[in-house]
Motif scaffolding. Structure first.
Motif: not given
Length: 681
Positions: A138-142, A147-151, A172-175
């Protein structure tokens, strides 16, 4: 015709070469068939592979599109549920609608869990391991999402479950932000099998296999596999990449070949069928060529045989079209008219063999024929002219020339040269004249013979009486007695009168006038010729069998003439049985006399119907042929080398002068019967 010693080996070599060529052609066709089938199969396999790769790319595109559509849904979820308490209900509703998601979490910027919701379809998701075990993913995805400012997506991992089961999961992590201020992360846990089940086109995957795999081919998640029956076939595979932000998955699709066996598809079957048809056509062509060769040989033999017959004919053959032009002549016709075939073929009317003075007549005759009024098939006579100008008579027999379709294309003529026949006829005519002169001389000779025979006695008597009378007149010693002189002169007168009657009788016979006849017993007629017949029969070793019916009435006839008829017929019967043919027991000549059953049926007033006595002479010879029977009573016709041909003709004349008839008929099993009738006195 004998073949040379080299003919048989040469024919065998030619036959072996022919079969070798056919074998090479067959091998070439089979090789071509194999190459065509192979190329068609490769083409079909490449086409199916292309379709499979396109479908795999389409499935990957569909999954990617659905994942990004879910991102939009998740963003709307955070906007409608700003607090942790209000967030749980919409999250549960969202999980119920999307089976591919197994868990939704709302974490703070420090990854502290603010709220979460599990899918209602998996009750034991966290029953085996604690959720904190997946926190690194989860942390890797977030981190990637910040960094991508997206999913962003994490690599997949295996999550064990109660009962020895497990799932391949992916985070899948979404800010998320509120009023432009970061407000943590929204984490969605996806099931890779759920992605394959929920985000793909079911119709496209029917009968196919679909799975997520590692680059080395290890399967991560399986949606479907090729059926067991299809697994025995050759299976096509296509792999494509599912490129997601932060992670890339390998998607592999499998599909069985659509057609199996020798012909894996329709195109290959068509090519094979065409190739087999080509082989069949080649076989039929070979059979047709063999039949054609046999037919050509037969036609050549028939043509050579017909040509040989035409060249050997002495009858001229000529074919002409409906326009009168010559289309065919045989060598006999060319030799007949003195022109070559090249000079005659194509010539029209007037024909070069027509005499100049008869051209108009022949033109008119040809016009009648060409108008459809054909001449009779028995032929007609004409006159031709040779190239040297000589004329010769011919007999022309013409018939319509009909082709194979039943259409008349002209006339076929057979021409006979009558020159030799005319010459023979002239010779026969001259011979006939000479024979008639000879017959007249023979008749004169017979008359002279009869006269000399019949006049011998009266003339001798006249001479004797005249000598006695002279002796009486020359005796001077005494006066001649008047009575003796009168008697001598009376006897001389009687004998002179008898000589006159003989002359008149012979003249009447020659002139066929009625003669003076007398009643004669049939037995006396047979007895008169028996000594002569006995002598001739003894010489030829022939038995003479005489059968005379009893109580026969006398016949009215000229005894001498009838005896001569019987003697002539009996001698002819003996001559019909040469020495040794037939054998001795059958060498019998039968003479029979009986009362004839034939009556005239016509009577004169006061007189009874005339009765007849029948005389029969039967031999055991070979009988008479049809040609001999037709000319048997013709004067001067004979089958004997030394004969004159007058015997039977004179016999019939004598019998007819007596009012009877002389006939003949076969005597089964062999021989001939001659019979004649004489009227009863």
């Amino acid at each position: 015709m004998n073949k040379s010693p080299q003919a048989a080996p040469l024919s065998q070599v030619l036959r072996s070469r022919r079969w070798l060529l056919w074998g090479a052609l067959l091998a070439l066709v089979l090789a071509l068939l194999g190459v065509l089938v192979f190329l068609a199969a490769e083409y079909e396999e490449g086409r199916d592979q292309t379709v499979l790769e396109r479908d795999a790319a389409q499935v990957a595109s569909d999954i990617r599109s659905e994942l990004f559509r879910n991102v939009q849904t998740l963003q709307s979820l955070h906007s409608v549920a700003p607090t942790a308490d209000s967030w749980a209900a919409p999250a549960a509703e969202l999980l119920s609608a999307h089976r591919e998601m197994v868990r939704l979490e709302w974490r703070s910027s420090t990854h502290a869990l603010l709220a979460y919701r599990d899918t209602p379809y998996l009750a034991s998701l966290s029953g085996y391991l604690n959720r904190e075990q997946a926190l690194p993913d989860v942390r890797q995805a977030c981190d990637n999402a910040r960094r991508f400012s997206g999913p962003a997506f994490s690599p997949s991992y295996f999550w064990p479950m109660v009962g020895g089961q497990g799932l391949e999961l992916m985070e899948m992590c979404l800010p998320v932000a509120r009023a432009g201020v970061p407000n943590g992360f929204l984490v969605a846990t996806y099931s890779l099998p759920g992605l394959l089940n929920e985000l793909t086109n079911k119709a496209m995957l029917r009968g196919r296999g679909l799975a997520f795999t590692e680059p080395d081919g290890t399967r991560l998640a399986l949606h479907s596999t090729v059926s067991s029956s299809s697994s025995r076939r050759r299976t096509l595979q296509a792999s494509t990449l599912l490129d997601l932000p932060g992670h890339t998955l390998m998607l592999r699709m499998e599909s069985p070949r659509q057609v199996v066996g020798l012909f894996p598809n329709v195109l290959t079957a068509v090519v094979g069928a065409l190739s087999l048809a080509l082989l069949a056509v080649l076989a039929l062509l070979g059979r047709d060529m063999r039949r054609r060769q046999r037919a050509e040989l037969e036609v050549a033999d028939a043509l050579a045989f017909r040509k040989a017959m035409e060249n050997s004919l002495v009858t001229g053959l000529r074919a002409r079209g409906m326009d009168g032009r010559v289309s065919y002549v045989n060598p006999a016709f060319c030799q007949m008219v003195g022109y070559s075939a090249e000079q005659l073929i194509g010539t029209g009317l007037p024909a070069p063999w027509w005499p100049p003075e008869l051209i108009d007549e022949y033109q008119q005759r040809q016009a009648v024929r060409l108008a459809g009024q054909t001449l009779p098939r028995e032929g007609y006579e004409s006159v031709f002219q040779r190239s040297d100008g000589t004329r010769f008579p011919v007999l022309i027999i013409e018939a319509p020339l009909i082709d194979a379709h039943g259409v008349q294309t002209g006339y076929m003529s057979a021409i006979l040269d009558l020159t030799e026949q005319r010459r023979v006829e002239d010779i026969n005519r001259a011979s006939q004249d000479r024979l008639q002169a000879t017959a007249r001389l023979a008749t004169v000779g017979e008359m002279a013979s009869l006269l000399s025979h019949e006049l011998n006695q009266p003339l001798a008597a006249i001479a004797s009486y005249a000598t006695g009378t002279l002796n009486l007149l020359n005796d001077t010693t005494q006066a001649p007695p008047t009575a003796d002189l009168q008697l001598a002169m009376l006897r001389i007168s009687e004998q002179a009168e008898r000589a006159g009657r003989v002359i008149k009788s012979v003249a009447d016979f020659v002139r066929r006038r009625e003669q003076v006849r007398e009643p004669v017993a049939p037995q006396s007629l047979i007895d008169a010729i028996s000594p002569l017949l006995g002598l001739q029969a003894k010489k030829q070793r022939i038995r003479v069998h005489i059968d005379i019916a009893p109580d026969l009435p006398p016949v009215l006839c000229d005894r001498t003439m009838v005896e001569q008829v019987l003697l002539n017929l009996a001698r002819n019967g003996m001559q019909a049985m040469p020495e040794g043919d037939p054998p001795a027991p059958e060498r019998v000549l039968m003479l029979s006399v009986l009362q004839s059953r034939l009556q005239s049926g016509v009577s004169v007033v006061g007189r009874a119907p005339k009765s007849w006595v029948e005389f029969t002479v039967t031999d055991r010879g070979h009988g008479l042929s049809a040609g001999v029977q037709a000319k048997l009573f013709t004067p001067f016709f004979t089958t004997k080398p030394e004969g004159m041909g007058l015997g039977l003709s004179l016999c019939r004349t004598v019998i007819e002068q007596h009012g009877g008839a002389l006939t003949f008929e076969p005597h089964p099993p062999r021989g001939t019967v001659f019979r004649f009738t004489l009227p009863v006195a």
